[in-house]
Write a protein that holds these residues in place. Structure first.
Motif, PDB file in Angstrom:
ATOM      1  N   MET A 189      70.390  94.407   8.071  1.00  0.00           N
ATOM      2  CA  MET A 189      70.257  95.140   6.672  1.00  0.00           C
ATOM      3  C   MET A 189      69.028  95.878   6.320  1.00  0.00           C
ATOM      4  O   MET A 189      68.045  95.438   7.401  1.00  0.00           O
ATOM      5  N   PRO A 190      68.927  97.033   5.763  1.00  0.00           N
ATOM      6  CA  PRO A 190      67.689  97.495   5.478  1.00  0.00           C
ATOM      7  C   PRO A 190      66.613  96.750   5.140  1.00  0.00           C
ATOM      8  O   PRO A 190      66.835  96.101   4.289  1.00  0.00           O
ATOM      9  N   LEU A 191      65.470  96.592   5.728  1.00  0.00           N
ATOM     10  CA  LEU A 191      64.447  95.778   5.176  1.00  0.00           C
ATOM     11  C   LEU A 191      64.946  94.204   5.279  1.00  0.00           C
ATOM     12  O   LEU A 191      64.969  93.727   4.278  1.00  0.00           O
ATOM     13  N   ALA A 192      65.318  93.928   6.520  1.00  0.00           N
ATOM     14  CA  ALA A 192      65.896  92.705   6.541  1.00  0.00           C
ATOM     15  C   ALA A 192      65.392  91.537   6.271  1.00  0.00           C
ATOM     16  O   ALA A 192      66.090  90.345   5.759  1.00  0.00           O
ATOM     17  N   GLU A 193      64.068  91.504   5.944  1.00  0.00           N
ATOM     18  CA  GLU A 193      63.306  90.119   5.519  1.00  0.00           C
ATOM     19  C   GLU A 193      63.705  89.883   4.100  1.00  0.00           C
ATOM     20  O   GLU A 193      63.726  88.698   3.574  1.00  0.00           O
ATOM     21  N   VAL A 194      64.324  90.946   3.282  1.00  0.00           N
ATOM     22  CA  VAL A 194      64.719  90.780   1.896  1.00  0.00           C
ATOM     23  C   VAL A 194      66.037  89.755   1.824  1.00  0.00           C
ATOM     24  O   VAL A 194      65.895  88.720   0.849  1.00  0.00           O
ATOM     25  N   THR A 195      66.823  89.628   2.818  1.00  0.00           N
ATOM     26  CA  THR A 195      67.720  88.936   2.752  1.00  0.00           C
ATOM     27  C   THR A 195      67.838  87.847   3.775  1.00  0.00           C
ATOM     28  O   THR A 195      68.876  86.813   3.790  1.00  0.00           O
ATOM     29  N   MET A 196      66.942  87.609   4.866  1.00  0.00           N
ATOM     30  CA  MET A 196      66.890  86.830   6.083  1.00  0.00           C
ATOM     31  C   MET A 196      66.970  85.335   5.549  1.00  0.00           C
ATOM     32  O   MET A 196      67.786  84.406   6.009  1.00  0.00           O
ATOM     33  N   PRO A 197      66.215  84.937   4.407  1.00  0.00           N
ATOM     34  CA  PRO A 197      66.375  83.441   4.139  1.00  0.00           C
ATOM     35  C   PRO A 197      67.978  83.114   3.666  1.00  0.00           C
ATOM     36  O   PRO A 197      68.213  81.720   3.635  1.00  0.00           O
ATOM     37  N   ALA A 198      68.631  83.793   2.975  1.00  0.00           N
ATOM     38  CA  ALA A 198      70.118  83.454   2.993  1.00  0.00           C
ATOM     39  C   ALA A 198      70.982  83.673   4.054  1.00  0.00           C
ATOM     40  O   ALA A 198      72.013  82.980   4.174  1.00  0.00           O
ATOM     41  N   TYR A 199      70.555  84.496   4.994  1.00  0.00           N
ATOM     42  CA  TYR A 199      71.313  84.288   6.334  1.00  0.00           C
ATOM     43  C   TYR A 199      71.082  83.230   7.134  1.00  0.00           C
ATOM     44  O   TYR A 199      72.190  82.784   7.991  1.00  0.00           O
ATOM     45  N   VAL A 200      69.939  82.780   7.281  1.00  0.00           N
ATOM     46  CA  VAL A 200      69.518  81.561   8.074  1.00  0.00           C
ATOM     47  C   VAL A 200      70.693  80.432   8.231  1.00  0.00           C
ATOM     48  O   VAL A 200      71.133  80.058   9.360  1.00  0.00           O
ATOM     49  N   LEU A 202      73.565  80.258   7.330  1.00  0.00           N
ATOM     50  CA  LEU A 202      74.816  80.712   7.798  1.00  0.00           C
ATOM     51  C   LEU A 202      75.070  80.790   9.773  1.00  0.00           C
ATOM     52  O   LEU A 202      76.015  80.933  10.236  1.00  0.00           O
ATOM     53  N   GLY A 203      73.625  80.753  10.291  1.00  0.00           N
ATOM     54  CA  GLY A 203      73.899  80.922  11.775  1.00  0.00           C
ATOM     55  C   GLY A 203      73.140  81.916  12.214  1.00  0.00           C
ATOM     56  O   GLY A 203      73.282  82.264  13.689  1.00  0.00           O
ATOM     57  N   PHE A 204      72.603  82.824  11.338  1.00  0.00           N
ATOM     58  CA  PHE A 204      72.009  84.155  11.721  1.00  0.00           C
ATOM     59  C   PHE A 204      70.390  83.677  12.746  1.00  0.00           C
ATOM     60  O   PHE A 204      69.886  82.898  11.788  1.00  0.00           O
ATOM     61  N   GLU A 205      70.369  84.189  13.807  1.00  0.00           N
ATOM     62  CA  GLU A 205      69.091  83.627  14.427  1.00  0.00           C
ATOM     63  C   GLU A 205      68.245  84.976  14.841  1.00  0.00           C
ATOM     64  O   GLU A 205      67.287  84.569  15.671  1.00  0.00           O
ATOM     65  N   SER A 206      68.442  86.068  14.284  1.00  0.00           N
ATOM     66  CA  SER A 206      67.676  87.071  14.845  1.00  0.00           C
ATOM     67  C   SER A 206      67.817  87.965  13.667  1.00  0.00           C
ATOM     68  O   SER A 206      68.857  88.191  12.905  1.00  0.00           O
ATOM     69  N   PHE A 222      56.161  85.466   7.976  1.00  0.00           N
ATOM     70  CA  PHE A 222      57.253  85.537   7.231  1.00  0.00           C
ATOM     71  C   PHE A 222      58.569  84.628   7.653  1.00  0.00           C
ATOM     72  O   PHE A 222      58.883  83.673   7.039  1.00  0.00           O
ATOM     73  N   TYR A 223      59.067  85.057   8.950  1.00  0.00           N
ATOM     74  CA  TYR A 223      60.245  84.334   9.599  1.00  0.00           C
ATOM     75  C   TYR A 223      59.854  82.898   9.893  1.00  0.00           C
ATOM     76  O   TYR A 223      60.676  82.039   9.720  1.00  0.00           O
ATOM     77  N   SER A 224      58.501  82.851  10.283  1.00  0.00           N
ATOM     78  CA  SER A 224      58.155  81.289  10.533  1.00  0.00           C
ATOM     79  C   SER A 224      58.403  80.337   9.300  1.00  0.00           C
ATOM     80  O   SER A 224      58.771  79.321   9.557  1.00  0.00           O
ATOM     81  N   ALA A 225      57.711  80.842   8.131  1.00  0.00           N
ATOM     82  CA  ALA A 225      57.664  80.379   6.919  1.00  0.00           C
ATOM     83  C   ALA A 225      59.313  79.999   6.564  1.00  0.00           C
ATOM     84  O   ALA A 225      59.577  78.976   6.228  1.00  0.00           O
ATOM     85  N   VAL A 226      60.301  80.823   6.727  1.00  0.00           N
ATOM     86  CA  VAL A 226      61.799  80.590   6.639  1.00  0.00           C
ATOM     87  C   VAL A 226      62.339  79.667   7.468  1.00  0.00           C
ATOM     88  O   VAL A 226      62.786  78.664   6.761  1.00  0.00           O
ATOM     89  N   LEU A 227      61.863  79.620   8.740  1.00  0.00           N
ATOM     90  CA  LEU A 227      62.624  78.630   9.369  1.00  0.00           C
ATOM     91  C   LEU A 227      62.117  77.110   9.319  1.00  0.00           C
ATOM     92  O   LEU A 227      62.554  76.074   9.346  1.00  0.00           O
ATOM     93  N   GLU A 228      60.656  77.172   8.794  1.00  0.00           N
ATOM     94  CA  GLU A 228      59.875  75.940   8.435  1.00  0.00           C
ATOM     95  C   GLU A 228      60.414  75.567   7.012  1.00  0.00           C
ATOM     96  O   GLU A 228      59.641  74.439   6.821  1.00  0.00           O
ATOM     97  N   GLY A 229      60.800  76.310   6.154  1.00  0.00           N
ATOM     98  CA  GLY A 229      61.189  76.029   4.791  1.00  0.00           C
ATOM     99  C   GLY A 229      59.814  75.858   3.788  1.00  0.00           C
ATOM    100  O   GLY A 229      59.850  75.407   2.930  1.00  0.00           O
ATOM    101  N   ASP A 230      58.975  76.771   4.445  1.00  0.00           N
ATOM    102  CA  ASP A 230      57.852  77.046   3.479  1.00  0.00           C
ATOM    103  C   ASP A 230      58.012  77.913   2.396  1.00  0.00           C
ATOM    104  O   ASP A 230      57.469  79.180   2.500  1.00  0.00           O
ATOM    105  N   GLN A 231      58.493  77.477   1.484  1.00  0.00           N
ATOM    106  CA  GLN A 231      58.870  78.152   0.301  1.00  0.00           C
ATOM    107  C   GLN A 231      57.673  79.210  -0.136  1.00  0.00           C
ATOM    108  O   GLN A 231      57.787  80.251  -0.969  1.00  0.00           O
ATOM    109  N   GLU A 232      56.557  78.266  -0.426  1.00  0.00           N
ATOM    110  CA  GLU A 232      55.353  78.758  -1.157  1.00  0.00           C
ATOM    111  C   GLU A 232      54.972  80.137  -0.360  1.00  0.00           C
ATOM    112  O   GLU A 232      54.623  81.230  -1.020  1.00  0.00           O
ATOM    113  N   VAL A 233      54.930  80.071   1.100  1.00  0.00           N
ATOM    114  CA  VAL A 233      54.576  81.329   1.664  1.00  0.00           C
ATOM    115  C   VAL A 233      55.690  82.375   1.845  1.00  0.00           C
ATOM    116  O   VAL A 233      55.237  83.328   1.642  1.00  0.00           O
ATOM    117  N   VAL A 234      56.815  82.046   1.744  1.00  0.00           N
ATOM    118  CA  VAL A 234      58.022  82.962   1.580  1.00  0.00           C
ATOM    119  C   VAL A 234      57.858  83.762   0.235  1.00  0.00           C
ATOM    120  O   VAL A 234      57.847  84.898   0.198  1.00  0.00           O
TER     121      VAL A 234
END
Length: 310
Positions: A189-200, A202-206, A222-234
């Motif tokens: 997606m354009p500026l994929a960071e916007v949607t990546m937390p919703a994609y992970v 489902l199995g999206f790994e990149s 940002f991506y590390s925070a998404v994977l670690e579930g750090d919602q404050e940083v996200v």
């Protein structure tokens, strides 16, 4: 030629196509862009794709971009190219990619005429089977993949991944849960960071990160925070970086490309803002907004250290 049938995981680098003031490809600046992405630890380089203004390139420029990418990466990370659109041109560029030493290519959809499901499947299959390189199929714009299409492509060993640029989460759920790990799943997606937390989940790994061209430490944080579930940083990065930049990106068509070049120029990278028609440069007011955002970003999220070149 390539027996590693797995798409890259993590944050994917999509270098731009630097053009000089006389509209010539600047290979030296391209090499600098790619080296920067390598130094920042991005997991793969996708050259001459949408961010690289693929539709505007001549055959000679395309060849040069692939050569530069393969040379600079020197096998440290996979190099993928962009092919797609015209089927005959796609087959030619697929052969060039193989000859120049790329590991794979991202197959963009045909344009103007989307075709029936069987035609879409045959389009991707024909290109994928034309070489032994890995192939990632990309749904976006006028093409939406179906279970029937992916059933055909699941039998093609070269097809290693599916990239989504539509944002249809119902469809993404259907496809990922139907095919599981047969394919790697990439967020395009354009500026994929916007949607990546919703994609992970489902199995999206990149995902492809536009902002990694100028603030890659934010992409990583940002991506590390998404994977670690750090919602404050996200939430913090959403509020102060991603959503403000995305708001500018949405103001004009073509900003998905030209805003990258503007961001690079603001951050002191020698690429300039020259883009090729029909894309237009970022307007002065939006450029000023981008400058203000990036100044605040660096104050709030300073770069801690430089990641060593892989």
């Amino acid at each position: 030629m390539n027996t590693k049938r797995k798409a890259p995981k993590g944050i994917l680098g999509f270098p731009i196509a630097p053009f000089s003031e006389n509209n010539k490809l600047d290979e030296q600046k391209l090499a600098q862009n790619i080296q920067f992405l390598l130094d920042e630890g991005l997991e793969a380089i996708f050259v001459a794709c949408a961010a690289g203004e693929y539709p505007s390139l001549s055959k000679e420029e395309y060849e040069a971009m692939v050569e530069v990418a393969v040379s600079v990466t020197a096998g440290k990370v996979p190099v993928y190219t962009g092919v797609g659109g015209n089927i005959q041109t796609s087959l030619e560029l697929a052969r060039i990619s193989a000859d120049k030493g790329a590991e794979g290519y991202l197959i963009l959809p045909p344009y103007l005429v989307p075709g029936e499901t069987a035609g879409q499947a045959a389009y991707f299959k024909t290109i994928a089977e034309s070489t032994d390189l890995n192939a990632i199929v990309y749904q976006r714009d006028n093409l939406s993949l179906s279970v029937a299409t992916l059933e055909v492509l699941a039998d093609v060993p070269q097809v290693v991944g599916v990239k989504d640029g539509l944002g249809n989460m119902e469809l993404n759920t259907l496809l990922t849960q139907t095919f599981g790990d047969r394919f790697s799943w990439l967020n395009g997606m354009p500026l994929a960071e916007v949607t990546m937390p919703a994609y992970v989940p489902l199995g999206f790994e990149s995902y492809s990160s536009a902002i990694s061209n100028y603030i890659p430490h934010i992409s990583r944080k940002f991506y590390s925070a998404v994977l670690e579930g750090d919602q404050e940083v996200v939430h913090d990065i959403y509020k102060h970086v991603i959503l403000p930049i995305n708001n500018i990106r949405c103001q004009r068509k073509g900003y998905a490309v030209s805003l990258i070049k503007a961001g690079m120029e603001i951050m002191g990278m020698p690429v300039g803002q020259t883009v090729r028609l029909p894309i237009l440069p970022v307007e002065k007011g939006h450029y000023a907004e981008m400058e203000a955002i990036l100044e605040k970003v660096l104050e709030r999220f300073p770069k801690e250290k430089t990641i060593q070149s892989i």
